[in-house]
Design a protein around this motif. Sequence first.
Motif, mmCIF file in Angstrom:
data_model
loop_
_atom_site.group_PDB
_atom_site.id
_atom_site.type_symbol
_atom_site.label_atom_id
_atom_site.label_comp_id
_atom_site.label_asym_id
_atom_site.label_seq_id
_atom_site.Cartn_x
_atom_site.Cartn_y
_atom_site.Cartn_z
ATOM 1 N N SER A 167 0.298 7.894 -2.416
ATOM 2 C CA SER A 167 0.573 7.804 -3.850
ATOM 3 C C SER A 167 1.998 7.359 -4.173
ATOM 4 O O SER A 167 2.214 6.653 -5.173
ATOM 5 N N ILE A 168 2.973 7.746 -3.366
ATOM 6 C CA ILE A 168 4.356 7.339 -3.633
ATOM 7 C C ILE A 168 4.565 5.889 -3.228
ATOM 8 O O ILE A 168 5.026 5.060 -4.012
ATOM 9 N N GLU A 169 4.219 5.568 -1.996
ATOM 10 C CA GLU A 169 4.422 4.216 -1.476
ATOM 11 C C GLU A 169 3.618 3.189 -2.270
ATOM 12 O O GLU A 169 4.108 2.084 -2.567
ATOM 13 N N ASP A 170 2.398 3.517 -2.630
ATOM 14 C CA ASP A 170 1.518 2.566 -3.307
ATOM 15 C C ASP A 170 1.842 2.399 -4.788
ATOM 16 O O ASP A 170 1.339 1.463 -5.429
ATOM 17 N N SER A 171 2.659 3.270 -5.347
ATOM 18 C CA SER A 171 2.921 3.228 -6.787
ATOM 19 C C SER A 171 3.571 1.917 -7.213
ATOM 20 O O SER A 171 3.256 1.378 -8.280
ATOM 21 N N VAL A 172 4.470 1.388 -6.389
ATOM 22 C CA VAL A 172 5.176 0.151 -6.748
ATOM 23 C C VAL A 172 4.211 -1.028 -6.750
ATOM 24 O O VAL A 172 4.177 -1.830 -7.693
ATOM 25 N N GLU A 173 3.410 -1.147 -5.691
ATOM 26 C CA GLU A 173 2.457 -2.256 -5.610
ATOM 27 C C GLU A 173 1.443 -2.189 -6.746
ATOM 28 O O GLU A 173 1.067 -3.219 -7.321
ATOM 29 N N PHE A 174 1.010 -0.982 -7.076
ATOM 30 C CA PHE A 174 0.077 -0.784 -8.180
ATOM 31 C C PHE A 174 0.696 -1.248 -9.499
ATOM 32 O O PHE A 174 0.090 -2.029 -10.248
ATOM 33 N N LYS A 192 9.117 4.768 -7.759
ATOM 34 C CA LYS A 192 8.764 5.790 -6.774
ATOM 35 C C LYS A 192 9.210 7.176 -7.233
ATOM 36 O O LYS A 192 8.499 8.166 -7.019
ATOM 37 N N LYS A 193 10.381 7.252 -7.864
ATOM 38 C CA LYS A 193 10.850 8.540 -8.358
ATOM 39 C C LYS A 193 9.920 9.085 -9.444
ATOM 40 O O LYS A 193 9.663 10.292 -9.519
ATOM 41 N N ILE A 194 9.420 8.189 -10.295
ATOM 42 C CA ILE A 194 8.469 8.617 -11.314
ATOM 43 C C ILE A 194 7.198 9.141 -10.653
ATOM 44 O O ILE A 194 6.647 10.180 -11.039
ATOM 45 N N ALA A 195 6.725 8.415 -9.623
ATOM 46 C CA ALA A 195 5.506 8.845 -8.915
ATOM 47 C C ALA A 195 5.718 10.180 -8.217
ATOM 48 O O ALA A 195 4.819 11.027 -8.189
ATOM 49 N N LYS A 239 -2.227 -4.364 -0.385
ATOM 50 C CA LYS A 239 -2.120 -5.322 0.723
ATOM 51 C C LYS A 239 -2.458 -4.671 2.058
ATOM 52 O O LYS A 239 -3.063 -5.306 2.934
ATOM 53 N N ARG A 240 -2.083 -3.424 2.237
ATOM 54 C CA ARG A 240 -2.350 -2.739 3.500
ATOM 55 C C ARG A 240 -3.852 -2.725 3.802
ATOM 56 O O ARG A 240 -4.273 -2.932 4.947
ATOM 57 N N ILE A 241 -4.664 -2.503 2.771
ATOM 58 C CA ILE A 241 -6.111 -2.495 2.952
ATOM 59 C C ILE A 241 -6.621 -3.907 3.210
ATOM 60 O O ILE A 241 -7.496 -4.125 4.064
ATOM 61 N N ARG A 242 -6.082 -4.889 2.494
ATOM 62 C CA ARG A 242 -6.498 -6.270 2.719
ATOM 63 C C ARG A 242 -6.177 -6.710 4.151
ATOM 64 O O ARG A 242 -6.976 -7.378 4.805
ATOM 65 N N ASP A 243 -5.006 -6.323 4.636
ATOM 66 C CA ASP A 243 -4.633 -6.669 6.001
ATOM 67 C C ASP A 243 -5.565 -6.027 7.017
ATOM 68 O O ASP A 243 -5.931 -6.645 8.030
#
Length: 248
Positions: A167-174, A192-195, A239-243
């Motif tokens: 949830s933290i790492e993916d927040s930016v890409e989302f 990320k701080k908001i997440a 992207k991680r899932i697409r890869d």
Amino acid sequence: MAKRSYHFHIGAHEIYQTLISDAFSALANEMSNAKVGVLDPILFRSEIRPLLQGKPQSAIRHISELNIDQSLERVVLSAHGIVCGKKEIFSDKGLYASNEPFLSSVARLFEAEDVTLHLAIVPQHDFQPVADSISSAAQDISWIPFIDEIQEKNPSMKLVVWPIEKSIEDSVEFLEGICGTSLPGSKKQSVKKIAISQRIQSPEVVRESTDIVSAYMDYMFHRDMESLAWASEATIGIKRIRDEFSIS
């Protein structure tokens, strides 16, 4: 001026509940420069929610009736729990299945417009309603029936599915994906701080299932990702899932 596009975050429950609105407040200059705006939550609740919930007192019939800043090229709407009430998350067809009234209302709201629906999902084992309700490995807890229904009822709309495992790492890409813009490093950290603050405020997922049920839920999520990768017209946002599935 480019044709305006609409980007509607429809769910699921408890996933990035206020990330978009909070981030827009923190990134007001960046979003303004990119001609991206977010629909005010109060305006959404008073003008749009009644229509999507099939209430006769709906204030509008189409998104064009709202007084939206004409300079905006991209308008973001966020209502993560609008699809149905929490009691209707489970059905005999899977998570969020059988939501035809909502999907028909979405079609009317955005008729003839350029619209993308954004659906954030998490592994079944990390989804609080599943953790609260699942009792055996016999239940169908797949995300795919709802994804299929979205595409069946609204074939002209684009659909982006966001499998949020971190949830933290993916927040930016989302956020960047929904807003269609790339943020500088310092602003990524702000998101990320908001997440992080939102995760702290949210209750922890309580898992009381057996090992068999836990393994089954992990299997269901992996099966859902395979279905998305190979048998769905939906775009996978992370992207991680697409890869992982070699999707360009």
